[in-house]
Design a protein around this motif. Sequence first.
Motif, PDB file in Angstrom:
ATOM      1  N   LEU A  79       5.370  -9.920  -0.942  1.00  0.00           N
ATOM      2  CA  LEU A  79       4.644 -10.172   0.302  1.00  0.00           C
ATOM      3  C   LEU A  79       4.307  -8.870   1.024  1.00  0.00           C
ATOM      4  N   TRP A  80       5.308  -8.019   1.183  1.00  0.00           N
ATOM      5  CA  TRP A  80       5.121  -6.798   1.959  1.00  0.00           C
ATOM      6  C   TRP A  80       4.101  -5.846   1.336  1.00  0.00           C
ATOM      7  N   SER A  81       3.960  -5.892   0.014  1.00  0.00           N
ATOM      8  CA  SER A  81       3.015  -4.992  -0.651  1.00  0.00           C
ATOM      9  C   SER A  81       1.606  -5.564  -0.719  1.00  0.00           C
ATOM     10  N   SER A  82       1.414  -6.787  -0.231  1.00  0.00           N
ATOM     11  CA  SER A  82       0.089  -7.413  -0.264  1.00  0.00           C
ATOM     12  C   SER A  82      -0.810  -6.820   0.812  1.00  0.00           C
ATOM     13  N   SER A  83      -2.106  -6.999   0.660  1.00  0.00           N
ATOM     14  CA  SER A  83      -3.066  -6.514   1.657  1.00  0.00           C
ATOM     15  C   SER A  83      -2.842  -7.188   3.011  1.00  0.00           C
ATOM     16  N   GLU A  84      -2.425  -8.446   2.977  1.00  0.00           N
ATOM     17  CA  GLU A  84      -2.205  -9.177   4.227  1.00  0.00           C
ATOM     18  C   GLU A  84      -1.074  -8.573   5.058  1.00  0.00           C
ATOM     19  N   PHE A  85      -0.041  -8.072   4.410  1.00  0.00           N
ATOM     20  CA  PHE A  85       1.069  -7.448   5.120  1.00  0.00           C
ATOM     21  C   PHE A  85       0.876  -5.926   5.182  1.00  0.00           C
ATOM     22  N   GLY A  86       0.810  -5.295   4.035  1.00  0.00           N
ATOM     23  CA  GLY A  86       0.650  -3.839   3.994  1.00  0.00           C
ATOM     24  C   GLY A  86       1.844  -3.073   4.512  1.00  0.00           C
ATOM     25  N   PHE A  87       3.030  -3.703   4.512  1.00  0.00           N
ATOM     26  CA  PHE A  87       4.220  -3.045   5.051  1.00  0.00           C
ATOM     27  C   PHE A  87       4.715  -1.919   4.146  1.00  0.00           C
ATOM     28  N   ILE A  88       4.530  -2.080   2.836  1.00  0.00           N
ATOM     29  CA  ILE A  88       4.991  -1.074   1.883  1.00  0.00           C
ATOM     30  C   ILE A  88       3.909  -0.841   0.839  1.00  0.00           C
ATOM     31  N   THR A  89       4.018   0.296   0.180  1.00  0.00           N
ATOM     32  CA  THR A  89       3.198   0.591  -0.984  1.00  0.00           C
ATOM     33  C   THR A  89       4.130   0.879  -2.145  1.00  0.00           C
ATOM     34  N   LEU A  90       3.986   0.147  -3.221  1.00  0.00           N
ATOM     35  CA  LEU A  90       4.847   0.343  -4.369  1.00  0.00           C
ATOM     36  C   LEU A  90       4.404   1.554  -5.172  1.00  0.00           C
ATOM     37  N   SER A  91       5.373   2.219  -5.759  1.00  0.00           N
ATOM     38  CA  SER A  91       5.087   3.316  -6.673  1.00  0.00           C
ATOM     39  C   SER A  91       4.293   2.802  -7.867  1.00  0.00           C
ATOM     40  N   ASP A  92       3.423   3.670  -8.402  1.00  0.00           N
ATOM     41  CA  ASP A  92       2.679   3.292  -9.607  1.00  0.00           C
ATOM     42  C   ASP A  92       3.620   2.950 -10.753  1.00  0.00           C
ATOM     43  N   ALA A  93       4.799   3.581 -10.754  1.00  0.00           N
ATOM     44  CA  ALA A  93       5.759   3.347 -11.834  1.00  0.00           C
ATOM     45  C   ALA A  93       6.291   1.923 -11.824  1.00  0.00           C
ATOM     46  N   PHE A  94       6.159   1.225 -10.687  1.00  0.00           N
ATOM     47  CA  PHE A  94       6.659  -0.144 -10.577  1.00  0.00           C
ATOM     48  C   PHE A  94       5.524  -1.106 -10.230  1.00  0.00           C
ATOM     49  N   SER A  95       4.344  -0.793 -10.740  1.00  0.00           N
ATOM     50  CA  SER A  95       3.171  -1.639 -10.543  1.00  0.00           C
ATOM     51  C   SER A  95       2.372  -1.678 -11.840  1.00  0.00           C
ATOM     52  N   THR A  96       1.468  -2.653 -11.924  1.00  0.00           N
ATOM     53  CA  THR A  96       0.553  -2.714 -13.063  1.00  0.00           C
ATOM     54  C   THR A  96      -0.845  -3.002 -12.548  1.00  0.00           C
ATOM     55  N   GLY A  97      -1.827  -2.875 -13.446  1.00  0.00           N
ATOM     56  CA  GLY A  97      -3.201  -3.153 -13.081  1.00  0.00           C
ATOM     57  C   GLY A  97      -3.693  -4.440 -13.708  1.00  0.00           C
ATOM     58  N   SER A  98      -4.975  -4.686 -13.545  1.00  0.00           N
ATOM     59  CA  SER A  98      -5.612  -5.890 -14.075  1.00  0.00           C
ATOM     60  C   SER A  98      -6.508  -5.509 -15.239  1.00  0.00           C
ATOM     61  N   SER A  99      -6.602  -6.406 -16.208  1.00  0.00           N
ATOM     62  CA  SER A  99      -7.458  -6.155 -17.366  1.00  0.00           C
ATOM     63  C   SER A  99      -8.931  -6.320 -17.028  1.00  0.00           C
TER      64      SER A  99
END
Length: 467
Positions: A257-277
């Motif tokens: 929730l916090w990393s979503s655009s609606e909240f924007g409370f946190i930004t996750l490191s790229d190392a713990f995120s993925t992209g879309s195909s």
Amino acid sequence: MALWSGRFTDSVSEFTQRFGASLPVDRAMYVQDIAGSKAHARMLSAQGIISSQDAQQIEEGLDRIQRQIEEGEFTFDINDEDIHMSIEKRLIADIGEAGARLHTGRSRNDQVATDTRLFAKERCLHLMRANVQLRRVLTTQARAHADVMLPGYTHLQHAQPVLLAHHLLAYAWMLARDFTRLQAAYDAADVCPLGSAALAGTTYPLDRRATAAELGFSGVTQNSLDAVSDRDFLLDLLYACSVCSMHLSRLAEEVVLWSSSEFGFITLSDAFSTGSSIMPQKKNPDFAELVRGKTGRVVGDLVALLVTMKALPLAYNKDLQEDKEGAIDAARTLEDCLVCMAGMVETMTVNPRAMADQAGKGHLAATDVADYLAKRGLPFRRAHEVVGHLVLLCEQRGCDLADLSLADFQAESPLFEDDIVRELDLQAIVAARTSEGGTAPGAVAAQMVLVEQRLSSDEAFLAQRGA
């Protein structure tokens, strides 16, 4: 040929051999099995049941087998059924009659129970270490953002402002309780069943306490029937894993929730995120979602063993072969989730402005305005109603409580005075929550001391056990 084949004239079919084999699962416990066998052999020698030469040959043979397994030179044969028979068969082939004497005074029933308890203790220590590491990360982030404020929620609706440190420490306390549950599981596994034999004990003069001490157990089981059929310690481990996984799932949900655009409370490191195909703009919190998703798997492992155990008569039954796979899976899954979550929280970027902006929405000062009236003699239920009217007025005007004039307040109650403005300041609202365990900076600082003390105590427990 199986080591138990003397009673039989026909061999099992290829299918039933494969169906009945536990080797693909319990081979993970080869270290524990070899340790138990070495301790048993030394005890047999000390008791004069086998010769010291036989014991020495057994120990040297087991050491060679362990090296072969670790170096990938040991061939596991499904026809050996389980890790015990696989190792014993190789030992007999290597050293002859001395190897055949190893099984004196024991059964696979007490042998597997011993292996499983040793494995459970080791897994508990690994999990407790990962638990402590995540708690350290949470406290470090809490300390680094001691002044950051965000909205606290109930029903996922804005409720009252709290400090981010207070919010993060809530998870540290959950994990502290999880550590206690893992300690209880460790203690439950910390008695040695070796020497109980198949179910009734043995006629050999075994020194059960000697083998227990050598294997690092605090004591021995007191009923041979219970010893070979008890898997409560695994249920304790699985329960501890399930509750901890549930807590991680709650934290993971907030990260999502916090990393979503609606909240924007946190930004996750790229190392713990993925992209879309297909969508190049996407940055997905996949690993938080996986932590959340794996909770069902761990809880399923607990339910599976509960159902397996629910109708078993004493003593050992083949059903108990199903005890290990779920426990191994749950412990490994939880450890991975703890490590993943620690890395995710440690590397996330906190966005204080986004949190503060949201704290300014949703009339978070409403409770304090009601308390303002109650402190001036108005019954709280009446004060609650008055502030409810003020909130409704704000909703109609599209503004917040801080935007109302003194006349607006006094129209609802003459008890309002100029100082009502101070009651609308969110920093002051947070600072006023000074009760023990509250969100005021001083209360959170005192809480932090307790969290650190508990962490130090738990780390000392692990250090005493070499973890």
